[in-house]
Enzyme design. Sequence first.
Site, PDB file in Angstrom:
ATOM      1  N   HIS A 133      -2.718   2.481   8.332  1.00 56.55           N
ATOM      2  CA  HIS A 133      -3.823   1.726   7.735  1.00 56.55           C
ATOM      3  C   HIS A 133      -4.034   0.441   8.520  1.00 56.55           C
ATOM      4  O   HIS A 133      -3.075  -0.259   8.856  1.00 56.55           O
ATOM      5  CB  HIS A 133      -3.511   1.385   6.280  1.00 56.55           C
ATOM      6  N   GLU A 138       0.816  -1.211   0.000  1.00 54.91           N
ATOM      7  CA  GLU A 138       0.000   0.000   0.000  1.00 54.91           C
ATOM      8  C   GLU A 138       0.855   1.270   0.000  1.00 54.91           C
ATOM      9  O   GLU A 138       0.341   2.365   0.260  1.00 54.91           O
ATOM     10  CB  GLU A 138      -0.941   0.016   1.217  1.00 54.91           C
ATOM     11  N   HIS A 165      -7.292  -2.780   9.682  1.00 50.02           N
ATOM     12  CA  HIS A 165      -8.586  -3.407   9.433  1.00 50.02           C
ATOM     13  C   HIS A 165      -9.422  -3.353  10.715  1.00 50.02           C
ATOM     14  O   HIS A 165      -9.678  -4.376  11.350  1.00 50.02           O
ATOM     15  CB  HIS A 165      -8.388  -4.844   8.962  1.00 50.02           C
ATOM     16  N   HIS A 203     -13.015  -3.025   3.674  1.00 51.68           N
ATOM     17  CA  HIS A 203     -11.576  -3.305   3.737  1.00 51.68           C
ATOM     18  C   HIS A 203     -10.933  -2.757   5.007  1.00 51.68           C
ATOM     19  O   HIS A 203     -10.344  -3.510   5.770  1.00 51.68           O
ATOM     20  CB  HIS A 203     -10.891  -2.724   2.494  1.00 51.68           C
TER      21      HIS A 203
END
EC number: 4.1.2.19
Length: 272
Positions: free
Chosen positions: A141, A117, A143, A212
């Site tokens: 980032h 990413e 989840h 996501h």
Amino acid sequence: MQNIINSWFVQGMIKATYDMWLKGWDERNGGNVSLRLLDDDVVSYKDEFYQNPRHVEITQNITALANQYFIVTGSGKFFRNVIIDPADTLAVIKVDEQGKGYYIMWGLVNGGVPTSELPAHLQSHIVRMKVSGGKDRVIMHCHATNLIALTYVLELDPKVITRELWEMSTECLVVFPDGVGVLPWMTPGKDEIGYATAQEMAQHPLVLWAFHGVFGTGPTLDDAFGLIDTAEKSAEILVKVLSMGGKRQTIQTDEFKLLAERFGVTPMDGVL
């Protein structure tokens, strides 16, 4: 002699990634973190950098980040293992002078590359440097379970999701008055999702990727972690409220305005 493993930025990444794993936000190799470093941060450790660092080309234009250093998590690396072997799971990279790629200066001792990413991270760093006047140095980032769950049941509209999160916890308007950006499902790891994320990051410190995960930013690892943690706690409350049949009462618009006035924040347009 100083050792880079003991530096504030490596130790900070160890703590952040382990805390994220303990939260259940980063199963297996899920999630990624990047921290923009200043020259003063790395100057004492340059003797530990590779003499012939690997160069990796990228397809994006990152000239705005030329010669900048970052510490990032590695692709395919498990967050639960960063605390065990940071030299294998983390990397210090330096963007080249042309902004066409980067050098791996330290870390990833067993091979590999930074997070897949990275396109979203670098484009978001470019935007947040402009928006914050250089203060924001972290892109995170993960989840986050309840935030992801909400993308299946709420309208994928930034104003709708922002309002719902604000209503679930009084502190949310104060912590993220600029609200939450939202993207539809997109293929991860591609330039397109990187550019789309950066576009949302120009307006919001949090960006939800439907089905996501979430991207967060801030000046420090603690700030970015705390931002996501606050939003995720609110999402958890909302999941419970919805499971109990929905709201019977909530914070009202005029009360939000009083809250904003008390803490000197300007709420995102169109939410109140």
